[in-house]
Design an enzyme around this catalytic site. Sequence first.
Site, PDB file in Angstrom:
ATOM      1  N   ARG A  52     -78.885  42.403  42.414  1.00  0.00           N
ATOM      2  CA  ARG A  52     -79.630  42.044  41.550  1.00  0.00           C
ATOM      3  C   ARG A  52     -79.164  40.756  41.191  1.00  0.00           C
ATOM      4  O   ARG A  52     -77.990  40.497  40.815  1.00  0.00           O
ATOM      5  CB  ARG A  52     -79.634  43.011  40.203  1.00  0.00           C
ATOM      6  CG  ARG A  52     -80.178  42.682  39.051  1.00  0.00           C
ATOM      7  CD  ARG A  52     -80.325  43.514  37.994  1.00  0.00           C
ATOM      8  NE  ARG A  52     -78.908  43.215  37.465  1.00  0.00           N
ATOM      9  CZ  ARG A  52     -78.651  42.874  36.083  1.00  0.00           C
ATOM     10  NH1 ARG A  52     -79.400  42.740  35.220  1.00  0.00           N
ATOM     11  NH2 ARG A  52     -77.384  42.690  35.656  1.00  0.00           N
ATOM     12  N   ARG A  94     -69.595  37.565  40.768  1.00  0.00           N
ATOM     13  CA  ARG A  94     -69.170  38.831  40.210  1.00  0.00           C
ATOM     14  C   ARG A  94     -68.593  39.909  41.229  1.00  0.00           C
ATOM     15  O   ARG A  94     -67.529  40.597  41.011  1.00  0.00           O
ATOM     16  CB  ARG A  94     -70.538  39.411  39.623  1.00  0.00           C
ATOM     17  CG  ARG A  94     -70.454  39.378  38.306  1.00  0.00           C
ATOM     18  CD  ARG A  94     -71.918  40.060  37.969  1.00  0.00           C
ATOM     19  NE  ARG A  94     -72.347  39.671  36.645  1.00  0.00           N
ATOM     20  CZ  ARG A  94     -73.313  39.969  36.141  1.00  0.00           C
ATOM     21  NH1 ARG A  94     -74.181  41.129  36.468  1.00  0.00           N
ATOM     22  NH2 ARG A  94     -73.777  39.610  34.838  1.00  0.00           N
ATOM     23  N   HIS A 113     -69.825  45.084  37.081  1.00  0.00           N
ATOM     24  CA  HIS A 113     -69.550  43.963  36.456  1.00  0.00           C
ATOM     25  C   HIS A 113     -67.777  43.885  36.173  1.00  0.00           C
ATOM     26  O   HIS A 113     -67.372  44.960  36.054  1.00  0.00           O
ATOM     27  CB  HIS A 113     -69.842  44.140  34.735  1.00  0.00           C
ATOM     28  CG  HIS A 113     -70.050  42.883  34.047  1.00  0.00           C
ATOM     29  ND1 HIS A 113     -68.687  42.295  33.662  1.00  0.00           N
ATOM     30  CD2 HIS A 113     -70.930  42.068  33.779  1.00  0.00           C
ATOM     31  CE1 HIS A 113     -68.978  41.189  33.112  1.00  0.00           C
ATOM     32  NE2 HIS A 113     -70.173  41.018  32.898  1.00  0.00           N
ATOM     33  N   GLU A 163     -78.023  30.993  34.275  1.00  0.00           N
ATOM     34  CA  GLU A 163     -76.673  32.025  34.654  1.00  0.00           C
ATOM     35  C   GLU A 163     -76.662  31.875  36.327  1.00  0.00           C
ATOM     36  O   GLU A 163     -77.338  31.159  37.058  1.00  0.00           O
ATOM     37  CB  GLU A 163     -77.242  33.341  34.296  1.00  0.00           C
ATOM     38  CG  GLU A 163     -77.641  33.801  33.081  1.00  0.00           C
ATOM     39  CD  GLU A 163     -77.899  35.128  32.547  1.00  0.00           C
ATOM     40  OE1 GLU A 163     -78.569  35.859  33.564  1.00  0.00           O
ATOM     41  OE2 GLU A 163     -77.584  35.537  31.492  1.00  0.00           O
ATOM     42  N   HIS A 188     -72.802  48.673  36.187  1.00  0.00           N
ATOM     43  CA  HIS A 188     -73.555  47.856  35.559  1.00  0.00           C
ATOM     44  C   HIS A 188     -74.962  48.018  35.745  1.00  0.00           C
ATOM     45  O   HIS A 188     -76.081  48.258  34.707  1.00  0.00           O
ATOM     46  CB  HIS A 188     -73.085  46.353  35.449  1.00  0.00           C
ATOM     47  CG  HIS A 188     -73.798  45.561  34.665  1.00  0.00           C
ATOM     48  ND1 HIS A 188     -73.455  45.603  33.219  1.00  0.00           N
ATOM     49  CD2 HIS A 188     -74.349  44.434  34.761  1.00  0.00           C
ATOM     50  CE1 HIS A 188     -74.263  44.797  32.562  1.00  0.00           C
ATOM     51  NE2 HIS A 188     -74.703  43.941  33.528  1.00  0.00           N
TER      52      HIS A 188
END
Length: 554
Positions: A406, A310, A264, A142, A371
């Site tokens: 994160r 993101r 997000h 990811e 998110h």
Amino acid sequence: MSCPLHWACDTAPLDAYWRFRLNSFISGAFSLNSFDVIIVGSGLAGATAALRLAQHFRVAVLTKRSLEDGASGWAQGGIAAVIGKNDSFDSHVEDTLKAGAGLCDPEATRFIVEHAPDAIRWLSEQGVPFTLEEGHLHLTREGGHTHRRIVHAADATGAAVQNQLYPKLKAHPNITLFDHYMLVDLITTGKLKQIGKRCLGLYALNELTGEVETFSAGHTILATGGAGKVYLYTTNPDTATGDGIASAWRAGCRVGNMEFIQFHPTCLYHPHAKSFLISEAVRGEGGVLRLPDGTRFMPDHDQRAELASRDIVARAIDFEMKRHGVDCVYLDITHKGEAFIREHFPTIYQRCLALGIDMARDPIPVVPAAHYTCGGIVTDLSGRTDLDRLYAVGETAYTGLHGANRLASNSLLECVVMATAASQYIQATPSSPVSQLPAWDSSQVTDADEEVVISHNWDELRRFMWDYVGIVRTDKRLERAAHRLKLLSEEILEFYANFHVSRDLLELRNLVMVSELIVRSAQSRHESRGLHYSRDYPFTLDKAEPTICPGMDE
Ligand SMILES: Cc1cc2nc3c(=O)[nH]c(=O)nc-3n(C[C@H](O)[C@H](O)[C@H](O)COP(=O)(O)OP(=O)(O)OC[C@H]3O[C@@H](n4cnc5c(N)ncnc54)[C@H](O)[C@@H]3O)c2cc1C
């Protein structure tokens, strides 16, 4: 009426209005629920702690809706762990520190990363059907991870974990489940600075009877999840109202890094589709972002266009929405054709189709959405908070792992590792529940006849937090939000003092407090770092410092 058990009555809220309830506690005949350990929350953090502790203690799990309701079951991607041959703890630590933009606690990061393989082993022993390849765990990759290290169960990891843990939780003779019980406040012995201040248990609203019940515990664990519902748009479930953070703060615990909210970039924008994520893989496979008039805008914001990270994509969408005054933008992958879309995105395709959006022919309306709450209740590496015998684990806690941003798939990991660490600490330091606690007294309050005010305030709060304290911040917007929060807070306090508590009222009270913590933290950071971006301070300072808000009674 003054409280006859005064030593036990100095519960968290100290504000005059909050005090009203405390001063009206009475003793007398009432049923006291008493357990060695009480866990609030039944997500992955709470369930892990319960199963670990039930081997030794009588455990209660309180959860405010059904057992399954929470973010954990919604997790799609997976759990990060160093398992691959060429991977190393150093590399996982480095990737986490890099994502955290200088604000991760290196000790906490290493602790959690090094316990990840044990966490996966434990989940496998519980029967979680992780995806395998040639007999070994399949590892996916990811964003932000330099190696393949995401252990997963197809594209529904959270649900697979819950399917294995919940039957065990329900069947365990040492675990008592209280669903539809909502934490109202913690019960403590005195002010934080007093020596020996400890948590004795809590008050919880039984939603079926409308009564507030008293729970006494040797140890209390908060595993209440995040606070995404502060914002108008969120990928989080309805349970994510920051209840644990607000109640621990009221009890005097420090709360850290609340300005760092991860957004997000692409959540489906549709009145009947709350919180449905449109996976980043749609952009990865060639989806482009367009304004309502069809103009593509990402190339104007970053060389990588839709493949930028993101936070950059979320910021660009927010900028374009505010600049053009539009409610959403559109994610267009129609050029890939129906066969490709059906094969690669079967779930998203079906979900959109059910709502009348054929993503093979029409662009998908999307908005960025709150998110993940990176900050939370300050804990050490045993999950201990500032209050003796009170612990916080999972998304509600601030261990220092996530820093200013994160890293993907580190959160489920943190749930398992920290719930295990807290359980081990509790096992080594058993403590008996006290046999007497003051009962909740509602004799001086009446039924609210203006529920509409509560629901109006919910909507108002979430909208102005979105507009003024969202992805891009300025001093002026934060000031406006702080002003609105002050007024809202006064109104809610009055409701709380005069009417029977309800879930909506309690959640709103917590949302207002968590919003105050977010705004206060954002106002005190005079730089842009990680997820906190201020137009007034677009630079990053050389020295990285966490934002720590002292507890309410300090
Ligand atoms: C759509 C989505 C996808 C995600 N994908 C991933 C992923 O792939 N990998 C990853 O690592 N992370 C992922 N995350 C983040 C991760 O799912 C969460 O951080 C994690 O599940 C939090 O677990 P938790 O146990 O702390 O809280 P939760 O699972 O949210 O559980 C909180 C519990 O507390 C209860 N509760 C709350 N307040 C009260 C109260 N006052 N009284 C009683 N009970 C209360 C709730 O009902 C619930 O049972 C994702 C999150 C979302 C929303």
